[in-house]
Design a protein around this motif. Sequence first.
Motif, mmCIF file in Angstrom:
data_model
loop_
_atom_site.group_PDB
_atom_site.id
_atom_site.type_symbol
_atom_site.label_atom_id
_atom_site.label_comp_id
_atom_site.label_asym_id
_atom_site.label_seq_id
_atom_site.Cartn_x
_atom_site.Cartn_y
_atom_site.Cartn_z
ATOM 1 N N ARG A 27 0.832 -1.207 0.000
ATOM 2 C CA ARG A 27 0.000 0.000 0.000
ATOM 3 C C ARG A 27 0.864 1.254 0.000
ATOM 4 O O ARG A 27 0.550 2.238 -0.679
ATOM 5 N N GLN A 28 1.953 1.220 0.755
ATOM 6 C CA GLN A 28 2.855 2.373 0.768
ATOM 7 C C GLN A 28 3.485 2.588 -0.614
ATOM 8 O O GLN A 28 3.659 3.732 -1.058
ATOM 9 N N ILE A 29 3.785 1.482 -1.295
ATOM 10 C CA ILE A 29 4.361 1.586 -2.641
ATOM 11 C C ILE A 29 3.346 2.177 -3.613
ATOM 12 O O ILE A 29 3.673 3.055 -4.435
ATOM 13 N N GLN A 30 2.095 1.727 -3.523
ATOM 14 C CA GLN A 30 1.075 2.228 -4.431
ATOM 15 C C GLN A 30 0.784 3.709 -4.200
ATOM 16 O O GLN A 30 0.534 4.464 -5.154
ATOM 17 N N ILE A 31 0.808 4.125 -2.939
ATOM 18 C CA ILE A 31 0.627 5.558 -2.645
ATOM 19 C C ILE A 31 1.749 6.374 -3.282
ATOM 20 O O ILE A 31 1.534 7.432 -3.867
ATOM 21 N N TRP A 32 2.959 5.859 -3.178
ATOM 22 C CA TRP A 32 4.127 6.542 -3.755
ATOM 23 C C TRP A 32 4.036 6.617 -5.281
ATOM 24 O O TRP A 32 4.348 7.639 -5.885
ATOM 25 N N LEU A 33 3.582 5.520 -5.911
ATOM 26 C CA LEU A 33 3.586 5.462 -7.367
ATOM 27 C C LEU A 33 2.357 6.091 -8.007
ATOM 28 O O LEU A 33 2.444 6.617 -9.127
ATOM 29 N N THR A 34 1.212 6.026 -7.350
ATOM 30 C CA THR A 34 -0.034 6.487 -7.969
ATOM 31 C C THR A 34 -0.407 7.913 -7.591
ATOM 32 O O THR A 34 -1.220 8.524 -8.289
ATOM 33 N N THR A 35 0.147 8.447 -6.515
ATOM 34 C CA THR A 35 -0.153 9.829 -6.142
ATOM 35 C C THR A 35 0.502 10.777 -7.150
ATOM 36 O O THR A 35 1.679 10.623 -7.484
ATOM 37 N N GLU A 36 -0.275 11.753 -7.613
ATOM 38 C CA GLU A 36 0.231 12.654 -8.649
ATOM 39 C C GLU A 36 1.416 13.475 -8.152
ATOM 40 O O GLU A 36 2.421 13.607 -8.852
ATOM 41 N N ASN A 37 1.298 14.024 -6.973
ATOM 42 C CA ASN A 37 2.391 14.810 -6.383
ATOM 43 C C ASN A 37 2.657 14.297 -4.966
ATOM 44 O O ASN A 37 2.202 14.902 -3.986
#
Length: 279
Positions: A27-37
């Motif tokens: 989940r931490q990885i997805q937040i890092w990769l999918t968050t625009e900024n």
Amino acid sequence: MDSFSAYLKEIGRYPLLTKTQEILLARQIQIWLTTENPTPKQIKSGERAYHKLVNCNLRLVVSVAKRYTNRCRKAEIFDLVQEGNMGLAHGIKKFDPERGYALSTYVYWWIRQSITRFLATYDRTIRLPSHAVELLTKLRAWTPVFENTHYRKPTLEECADFCKISPTRMREYLDRSHDAISLDAPLKGMDDDVMLVDGVSCGTDVFEDVCMGIDVEAIDHLLESLNDLERTIITKAFGFETGEPMTFQAIAKELGMSRERARNIYHRTIRVLRIKKNR
């Protein structure tokens, strides 16, 4: 201790993760990769989670790579592990923790794909297309099952029917499935000091023998059956006039066309010449 044993000892330092830990890190990885900024904190936690998931699953890569060692001709176990690690790293970035399946189940296929594509591309002297390698691998697994059931080897038509391709294409794949071998390889059934090169005649130059076997008049006759553009491309591609073959890029530049068009005309003309030659 050899280098591979040292590598196994090194990756053994990383503990196996529970499914809950994998989900939290993913989940931490997805937040890092999918968050625009992403914020600096999200970037730092995402990168840390990514490296931890990679390191804790390196043993999975080794276990998958060991299953393919019997298919290696030139590659070594370290080559397979390296390719598998790249598949693991890519699979972790693609892993969606909200779908409910385990991380190892998902990344296994990315690891396997990286290793099989590496073997198909770099482990042969003569490269086969990836789809042809997959088809031949599927056929090798099916053939023993057929033999155990029918007590005979499958025919070419039965193999083609199983692989859902034409018998002609099946024959072409089978003929090209054998890779090149070294002339220093020992001959089967002979002493180890008897090499394949010992059976090659040294009385005359092999290249000269091949050249003498070419029917020049037949080639001229076939070339006369082509139109001017086809004859020019074939002549330049084989270097019939200059003795130096030209690349498709050079031919296209000289004739004022695209490289792809020159290549297509060349392959189409070669197919036509083969048909005329076999008549």
